[in-house]
Design a protein around this motif. Sequence first.
Motif, short mmCIF file in Angstrom:
data_model
loop_
_atom_site.label_atom_id
_atom_site.label_comp_id
_atom_site.label_asym_id
_atom_site.label_seq_id
_atom_site.Cartn_x
_atom_site.Cartn_y
_atom_site.Cartn_z
N MET A 61 0.83 -1.22 0.00
CA MET A 61 0.00 0.00 0.00
C MET A 61 0.86 1.25 0.00
O MET A 61 0.55 2.24 -0.65
CB MET A 61 -0.89 0.02 1.24
N GLY A 97 -8.11 -7.17 8.38
CA GLY A 97 -7.41 -6.35 7.40
C GLY A 97 -6.64 -7.08 6.32
O GLY A 97 -6.27 -8.25 6.45
N ARG A 98 -6.41 -6.33 5.23
CA ARG A 98 -5.68 -6.86 4.08
C ARG A 98 -4.24 -7.23 4.44
O ARG A 98 -3.69 -8.22 3.96
CB ARG A 98 -5.68 -5.81 2.96
N LEU A 153 -0.95 3.79 7.62
CA LEU A 153 -1.78 3.71 6.42
C LEU A 153 -2.60 2.42 6.41
O LEU A 153 -3.81 2.43 6.16
CB LEU A 153 -0.89 3.78 5.17
N GLU A 154 -1.96 1.28 6.71
CA GLU A 154 -2.67 0.01 6.77
C GLU A 154 -3.72 0.02 7.89
O GLU A 154 -4.83 -0.48 7.72
CB GLU A 154 -1.69 -1.15 7.01
N THR A 155 -3.37 0.63 9.03
CA THR A 155 -4.28 0.64 10.17
C THR A 155 -5.53 1.47 9.90
O THR A 155 -6.63 1.11 10.31
CB THR A 155 -3.54 1.15 11.43
N PHE A 156 -5.37 2.60 9.20
CA PHE A 156 -6.53 3.43 8.88
C PHE A 156 -7.57 2.62 8.10
O PHE A 156 -8.77 2.86 8.23
CB PHE A 156 -6.13 4.65 8.06
N SER A 157 -7.10 1.66 7.30
CA SER A 157 -8.04 0.87 6.50
C SER A 157 -8.89 -0.08 7.36
O SER A 157 -9.89 -0.61 6.89
CB SER A 157 -7.29 0.08 5.42
N GLN A 176 -16.36 3.14 9.70
CA GLN A 176 -16.74 4.45 9.18
C GLN A 176 -17.03 5.44 10.30
O GLN A 176 -17.40 5.04 11.41
CB GLN A 176 -17.99 4.31 8.30
N ARG A 191 -7.48 10.84 6.00
CA ARG A 191 -8.27 9.60 6.00
C ARG A 191 -9.13 9.47 7.26
O ARG A 191 -10.01 8.62 7.33
CB ARG A 191 -7.36 8.38 5.89
#
Length: 412
Positions: A193, A252-253, A312-316, A320, A349
């Motif tokens: 990412m 998560g991804r 960045l990964e954690t924000f995903s 919502q 984000r």
Amino acid sequence: MAGNSDPLSPRAKLAVTAGKAVAAASRAAGRGSGSVIGGRVALKLDPDLLGELAQHLDVVLVSGTNGKTTTTRLIAESLRAAGPVVSNALGANMPAGITSALAEGSESRFGVIEVDEKYLSGVARDVEPKAIALLNLSRDQLDRAAETRMLAEHWREGLAGSKAVVIANADDPLVVWAASSSPNVVWVAAGQMWLDDAWSCPACGGVMQRPGDDWFCGQCGFRRPTPSWALSGDHVLDPHGSAWPIHLQLPGRANKANATTSAAVAAVFGVPPQVALERMYQVQAVAGRYDVVNFMGRELRLLLAKNPAGWLETFSLIEQPPTPVILSVNARAADGTDTSWLWDVDYTRLTGHPLFVIGDRRLDLAVRLEVAGQTFQVCQSVDEAVQLAPAGRIETIANYTAFQDLRRRVGN
């Protein structure tokens, strides 16, 4: 290797005994697990101890900027299908901590060891691993390891001619360049990412071209290798083209990518993907990461993010808005004392989330959020933040020592 256990030399036995005694004294004094101080004492008494402790084990080393601890845990669970495993499961990943972990593994067949990126080459030389997993390289502690390309170069030199099977992320150009010196590489499409450390070619400095999921250097031709393992949605694709479903309790991804790499490592030792992936489902949390705890009558999910790629990964993972989010940042020795990395994180984000800022360096983070146009409140403690947070489960994101502080406070 495994099963041909040579007894330790008298010097090694003395070193192990002394290390365990010091560790026990440290625990009794309330100074943590004692694994690091115990390992330091043991290595002082026998500098060759790491190699001696590993001589009867099939060793896997796991290194990278993000995901080491989780991937180490997933690989360890997978390999338990084939025999007893010793591992530094709590992430003490420098030589002293690794030595303490291996000292507990006299009856084990496998050693699954997380290694700090800076120490990978030295530990690989000492323990002669059968497999090495390389996850990613990105900016991390700027005062300690500022230059990612330099780290990649150390890896490249240290792995040249290694007998280990290297399982490497084909989507990270720095990892590919580092691993390419090894004669036996298994390429895994694990994704990437965070791209800000991979715009220039590590081989020649040229500009990296990135059409779709591919990448190549327009100047020297250095390019993404063809992976034999890949993450595809919720499945691992193996080298035979079979798709195996990933069922994880970890979100998560990024954790699906960690599971894909772990399945590729397990296959080196003869554990089939189906068996490996089934065993990975057992892992609910890793050293407190992803745990959901009750604190002051509220549910808090604990998320660790130590650097821009990790944030960045954690924000995903965050649900919502209007889910409230507590952000905690320290800058102690274990975190790196330079907080300029905060400016590399895209905090837009988090727009729409009620934000609460705590930690030693909460004012540094507050300035960054102000510039990003975010609405937030600065709090003195997690208690205050929880009291102010609107209804619903609270997401907490903290860097390394801030995460440890948080776990202690919320009783995890």
